[in-house]
Write an enzyme that holds these catalytic residues in place. Structure first.
Site, short mmCIF file in Angstrom:
data_model
loop_
_atom_site.label_atom_id
_atom_site.label_comp_id
_atom_site.label_asym_id
_atom_site.label_seq_id
_atom_site.Cartn_x
_atom_site.Cartn_y
_atom_site.Cartn_z
N ASP A 39 0.81 -1.23 0.00
CA ASP A 39 0.00 0.00 0.00
C ASP A 39 0.84 1.27 0.00
O ASP A 39 0.48 2.28 0.59
CB ASP A 39 -0.99 -0.04 1.18
CG ASP A 39 -1.77 -1.34 1.14
OD1 ASP A 39 -2.19 -1.72 0.03
OD2 ASP A 39 -1.93 -1.99 2.18
N LYS A 88 1.81 1.83 -5.28
CA LYS A 88 2.36 1.29 -6.52
C LYS A 88 1.39 1.48 -7.68
O LYS A 88 1.79 1.78 -8.80
CB LYS A 88 2.67 -0.21 -6.37
CG LYS A 88 3.80 -0.48 -5.38
CD LYS A 88 4.04 -1.98 -5.20
CE LYS A 88 2.92 -2.68 -4.48
NZ LYS A 88 2.72 -2.29 -3.07
N HIS A 131 -4.46 -2.75 -6.02
CA HIS A 131 -3.76 -1.55 -6.48
C HIS A 131 -4.79 -0.48 -6.82
O HIS A 131 -5.68 -0.71 -7.63
CB HIS A 131 -2.89 -1.87 -7.69
CG HIS A 131 -1.67 -2.64 -7.30
ND1 HIS A 131 -0.79 -3.18 -8.20
CD2 HIS A 131 -1.18 -2.96 -6.08
CE1 HIS A 131 0.19 -3.80 -7.54
NE2 HIS A 131 -0.04 -3.68 -6.26
P1 IMP Z 1 -2.14 -13.03 3.15
O1 IMP Z 1 -1.25 -12.48 2.09
O2 IMP Z 1 -3.60 -12.82 2.85
O3 IMP Z 1 -1.81 -14.43 3.54
O4 IMP Z 1 -1.88 -12.14 4.48
C1 IMP Z 1 -0.64 -12.17 5.16
C2 IMP Z 1 -0.26 -10.79 5.64
O5 IMP Z 1 0.04 -9.96 4.53
C3 IMP Z 1 -1.38 -10.06 6.40
O6 IMP Z 1 -0.81 -9.26 7.40
C4 IMP Z 1 -2.00 -9.19 5.33
O7 IMP Z 1 -2.66 -8.08 5.88
C5 IMP Z 1 -0.79 -8.81 4.53
N1 IMP Z 1 -1.13 -8.48 3.12
C6 IMP Z 1 -1.43 -9.35 2.14
N2 IMP Z 1 -1.66 -8.70 0.99
C7 IMP Z 1 -1.48 -7.41 1.24
C8 IMP Z 1 -1.54 -6.23 0.43
O8 IMP Z 1 -1.81 -6.23 -0.77
N3 IMP Z 1 -1.30 -5.05 1.06
C9 IMP Z 1 -1.00 -5.00 2.37
N4 IMP Z 1 -0.91 -6.06 3.15
C10 IMP Z 1 -1.15 -7.26 2.60
MG MG Z 2 -2.86 -2.40 -1.73
#
Ligand code: IMP
Ligand code: MG
Length: 337
Positions: free
Chosen positions: A16, A19, A45
Site C-alpha cells: 500500500d 504502486k 492496487h
Molecule cells: P495473506 O497475504 O492474505 O496471507 O496475508 C498475510 C499478511 O500480509 C497479512 O498481514 C495481510 O494483511 C498482509 N497483506 C497481504 N496482501 C497485502 C496487500 O496487498 N497489502 C497489504 N498487506 C497485505
Molecule cells: Mg494495496
C-alpha cells in the site's frame, strides 16, 4: 535517466505504498507496451483517473494506457471470478492475457485461510492465497489452462515479454504487496505466502535478472501496515488521524496501522532489491502545501529537505514524487537527472 525498457516496481514497506498510482502514471506518461502483474488477489492496487477510483486485484494497473498489453504472470495466482469482473470494469477485453501456467485460487482456499488453526493470528486477508500457493507447491493446483472460462485469455506471456524486451519495448513488471511482507525477507511469520522482492517479481514473470534495466522502489512518506506483526514507531489511531495519515485498506477495508517513515527500513529495502530509482508517494500527506504540485521547485522547503534526506540515506534518486491521488499528480524529475 528516462530509461524504461524493462523496469521492476517493488513496494518498500508492508504494501500500500501507492504502486498502483505510480504504475498508472508511467503507463500514461511513458506509453508502456507491456505491464505484467505478479502475485495474487490479496493485493489491491488503487488507480484514480478523472475522479473515478479503481481497486484492482487482478488486472494490471497500467490499463489506463489503451495500447498497453496487460499480462498476468506465469508465477501469479488467478481468482477467476474477480478477473472476469475487472476485465468488464476496466474494458480491457482483447488486450489482457493470462499466462497458461498461472495457478488458480478457489473458494475452498479462502475457507481454509479463514478456518485453519495455524493461520490464526496472522491477520491474513482471507482471500486464501497462502492455501492456494501451498497447493501449487504440492503440485495439485489447477492452472489457468485448465479453466474453460479463461480460454479466450490464455497467453504464453513469458515468450511475449521476452520478445518484447528483445525488441526494445517498454516493459513494466508490477510487484504486489511490500518487501517487508516477503516470505523470505520479511517479518516472518507475519508475512504473505511468497517472496515479494524484485528478484521474485522477475522470477514470477519469467524474466532473467540481466534483462532488467531498472528497479524502482516505491516508498510512501509514512508507513502503513494491515494485519498483525511488528511495526517500529507505530502510532495510535488517534495520532494517525490527527496527522492525516489514517487509511483503510483498498482491498479488505480494514484499518491500516501507521508509523513515521523509517530510514533504516528504507535503506535495507533499497539494498536488498538493488533499487536504481525510487518513487516517493503521498508527500502531500506529510506536507499539505505540496498538494497537486507538479514541479519540485514549487515544494515547500521542509518537503524538499525530506526528499533529499531520503535520497542521501538510501543512496537512491527519487525520480517520481506523488502529490495527490490522481494518476497525474506527480512531480517527474527524470528529465532533470
Ligand atoms: P495473506 O497475504 O492474505 O496471507 O496475508 C498475510 C499478511 O500480509 C497479512 O498481514 C495481510 O494483511 C498482509 N497483506 C497481504 N496482501 C497485502 C496487500 O496487498 N497489502 C497489504 N498487506 C497485505
Ligand atoms: Mg494495496
Amino acid at each position: 535517466m528516462n530509461r524504461l525498457p524493462c523496469t521492476v516496481i517493488v513496494g518498500a514497506f508492508w504494501g500500500d505504498e501507492g504502486k498502483g498510482k505510480i504504475i498508472s502514471y508511467l503507463a500514461l506518461k511513458d506509453k508502456l507496451d507491456f505491464c505484467v502483474r505478479t502475485g495474487s488477489v490479496n493485493a489491491a492496487h488503487t488507480v484514480w483517473m478523472d475522479g473515478k477510483k479503481y481497486a484492482l486485484h487482478m488486472v494490471p494497473a497500467a490499463f489506463l494506457h489503451e495500447k498497453c498489453r496487460l499480462l498476468i504472470a506465469a508465477g501469479a495466482n488467478v481468482h477467476v471470478a474477480r478477473f472476469l469482473e475487472e476485465v468488464q470494469l476496466t474494458k480491457v477485453e482483447g488486450r489482457v492475457g493470462i499466462d497458461q501456467n498461472a495457478s488458480i485460487i478457489e473458494e475452498k482456499h479462502s475457507v481454509q485461510d479463514k478456518t485453519s488453526a495455524h493461520l490464526k493470528g496472522l491477520g491474513t486477508t482471507g482471500w486464501g492465497v497462502g492455501p492456494a500457493l501451498e497447493e501449487r507447491v504440492r503440485r495439485t493446483a489447477k492452472l489457468a489452462k485448465d479453466i474453460p472460462e479463461l480460454q479466450p485469455y490464455l497467453a504464453d506471456s513469458v515468450t511475449e515479454i521476452n520478445e518484447g524486451i528483445d525488441q526494445g519495448k517498454k516493459v513494466l513488471l508490477e510487484g504486489t504487496q511490500g518487501f517487508l511482507l516477503s516470505l523470505f525477507h520479511g517479518t516472518y511469520p507475519y508475512v504473505t505466502g511468497r517472496d515479494t522482492g524484485a528478484a521474485a517479481i522477475c522470477s514470477e514473470a519469467g524474466v532473467g535478472p540481466t534483462r532488467v534495466d531498472d528497479v524502482m522502489i516505491v516508498y510512501k512518506s509514512f508507513i502503513t501496515r494491515v494485519g498483525t506483526g511488528p511495526m517500529p514507531g507505530e502510532l495510535t489511531k488517534e495520532e494517525a488521524q490527527r496527522r492525516g495519515w489514517f487509511e483503510t485498506a483498498a482491498g479488505t477495508c480494514r484499518d491500516r496501522r501507521s508509523a513515521p517513515f523509517d530510514f533504516e527500513l528504507a535503506k535495507k529495502t533499497a539494498k536488498i532489491n538493488g533499487a536504481t530509482q525510487a518513487a516517493l508517494t503521498k508527500l502531500d500527506c506529510l506536507f499539505p502545501k505540496c498538494q497537486s504540485a507538479r514541479k519540485f521547485d514549487d515544494l515547500p522547503r521542509e518537503a524538499k529537505q525530506f526528499v533529499k534526506e531520503v535520497e542521501n540515506q538510501t543512496g537512491v534518486p527519487i525520480v517520481l514524487i506523488g502529490t495527490g491521488p490522481e494518476a497525474l499528480d506527480i512531480i517527474d524529475r527524470r528529465k532533470q537527472r
